[in-house]
Write an enzyme that holds these catalytic residues in place. Structure first.
Site, PDB file in Angstrom:
ATOM      1  NE  ARG A  92      36.808  60.523  38.388  1.00  0.00           N
ATOM      2  CZ  ARG A  92      35.958  60.321  37.987  1.00  0.00           C
ATOM      3  NH1 ARG A  92      34.552  60.791  39.097  1.00  0.00           N
ATOM      4  NH2 ARG A  92      35.474  61.129  37.006  1.00  0.00           N
TER       5      ARG A  92
ATOM      6  CD  GLU B 105      42.964  58.085  35.242  1.00  0.00           C
ATOM      7  OE1 GLU B 105      42.181  57.890  35.903  1.00  0.00           O
ATOM      8  OE2 GLU B 105      43.917  57.864  35.061  1.00  0.00           O
TER       9      GLU B 105
END
Length: 403
Positions: A266, A387
């Protein structure tokens, strides 16, 4: 482990400048062409491989940078060049992270090099997690992996979607359900070796942005992979499933294979967003200094100048969040307040806002393909989606705050 710092060392600055040169001289001149073609830019990936940018060694060096800033610095520079081409260059990294996060040393040594190939024979890899009915809701995943004990093989069936390099990859990393009763805790990751029968490319998506990056469905029909292709090994999987069953009554949370990969990546996605935002900001700044209206550059108008001030401030704030999260991950400090999700959330939202403001500053010119900000704005839209959407990041952050 080094202390958190906002200053790159000399080695990092040299790498940054090297990547910036590649982005400026190789990626940017080709960006519009490959965006229009909507094809994987193999010649540029090959050039990156020749220079050592597209290689396991390069990403390993950045990944193991003791400050934690190697990966975000590299991502920012490449995505400053062009998001679509950059994702074609770094997309293999998500599959590599999947193996690094869940695999044994032997699996890492065997499969990660095959994901990249070499400068004379380039390969790419794909990480396959999302499904048509299971994006953010990973518990709804339907792809199944059934163990054939007699042959020591796993049989995979299902359809994956939104897979970067899906179907064209040399190595696919596939997340599948091994115990449906455990929901997302019953997932495992598998290596699908090159040329494995039963794996095929489904629909290739025509996208709003990042169009130089190949995104497609991956169809798995009775795909048989050897037992050693289960990441982490069966013994480790059996132990994890047993613990998950024991904890099911207590409600204790257990990470699954896909989430471990996304959590590690991330802040890197946040860095990608920072690179795209910075690129659009710089175009808008240069334009505002040279565009003359009513006898003076438009940057002398407070309405424009204040927009640029906000853009610069937001970009710097986003970078700081990304660097903090990256340093914390490398230092082994837990994300007690979901700092990784914070960095991805804020940077991705900033990228959308800044690229939109850049179009506004350029006016009619910004809306045309003669200038790159319209492409940057299209590219930026993906950061709040893939994501983990912004909504999912907010959910993760709020849950961390509620503990």
């Amino acid at each position: 482990m080094g202390e958190f710092t906002l200053e790159l060392n000399e080695d990092q600055k040299q790498v940054r400048d090297w990547l910036h040169g590649f982005a400026a001289d190789v990626m940017r001149p080709a960006a519009a062409e490959w965006d229009e073609r909507e094809e994987t830019p193999w010649p540029i990936i090959q050039e990156a491989a020749k220079l050592g940018i597209y290689s396991l060694d390069f990403y390993a060096q950045q990944f193991f940078d003791p400050t934690g800033l190697g990966i975000p610095m590299a991502m920012e520079e490449l995505f400053w060049g062009d998001a679509g081409i950059a994702l074609s260059i770094v997309g293999t990294g998500l599959a590599a992270v999947g193996v690094l996060a869940n695999g044994t040393e032997e699996q890492i040594g065997t499969w990660v090099p095959q994901m990249y190939g070499d400068a004379t024979d380039i390969k790419v890899a794909a990480f396959c997690s999302s499904e048509p009915d299971a994006g953010s809701d990973v518990a709804s995943m339907r792809t199944r992996a059934v163990y054939d004990e007699a042959k020591d093989e796993w049989v995979l069936n299902g359809t994956k979607t939104w897979a970067t390099n899906g179907g064209i990859a040399n190595v696919h990393v596939v997340v599948a359900v091994v115990d449906a009763e455990l929901g997302s805790k019953g997932h495992a990751s598998f290596i699908v070796p090159p040329n494995t029968p039963g794996l095929s490319q489904g629909q290739k998506f025509q996208k709003h942005g990042i169009r130089a990056s190949h995104t497609a469905e991956v169809v798995l029909e009775d795909v048989r992979v050897p037992g050693h292709c289960l990441l982490g090994g069966k013994e480790k999987l059996d132990e994890r499933l047993a613990r998950a069953r024991e904890r099911a009554q207590s409600g204790e949370r257990v990470k699954n294979a896909a989430m471990a990969t996304f959590e590690a990546s991330r802040p890197a996605v946040g860095a990608m967003a920072v690179g795209t935002a910075r690129a659009a900001y710089e175009v808008a700044l240069d334009y505002a200094k040279t565009r003359v209206q009513f006898g003076r550059p438009i940057i002398e108008n407070q309405g424009v100048a204040f927009q640029l001030a906000d853009m610069a401030t937001q970009i710097d704030a986003a970078r700081l969040l990304v660097w903090r999260a990256s340093w914390m991950a490398t230092a082994g400090k837990p994300f007690t307040a979901a700092e990784g999700s914070m960095s991805k959330l804020y940077a991705s939202e900033v990228a959308k806002q800044v690229t939109a403001q850049a179009i506004q500053i350029l006016g009619g010119n910004g809306y045309t393909r003669e200038y790159p900000v319209e492409r940057m704005h299209r590219d930026a839209a993906i950061y709040t989606i893939f994501e983990g959407t912004s909504e999912i990041q907010r959910m993760v952050i709020s849950r961390a705050l509620a503990k």
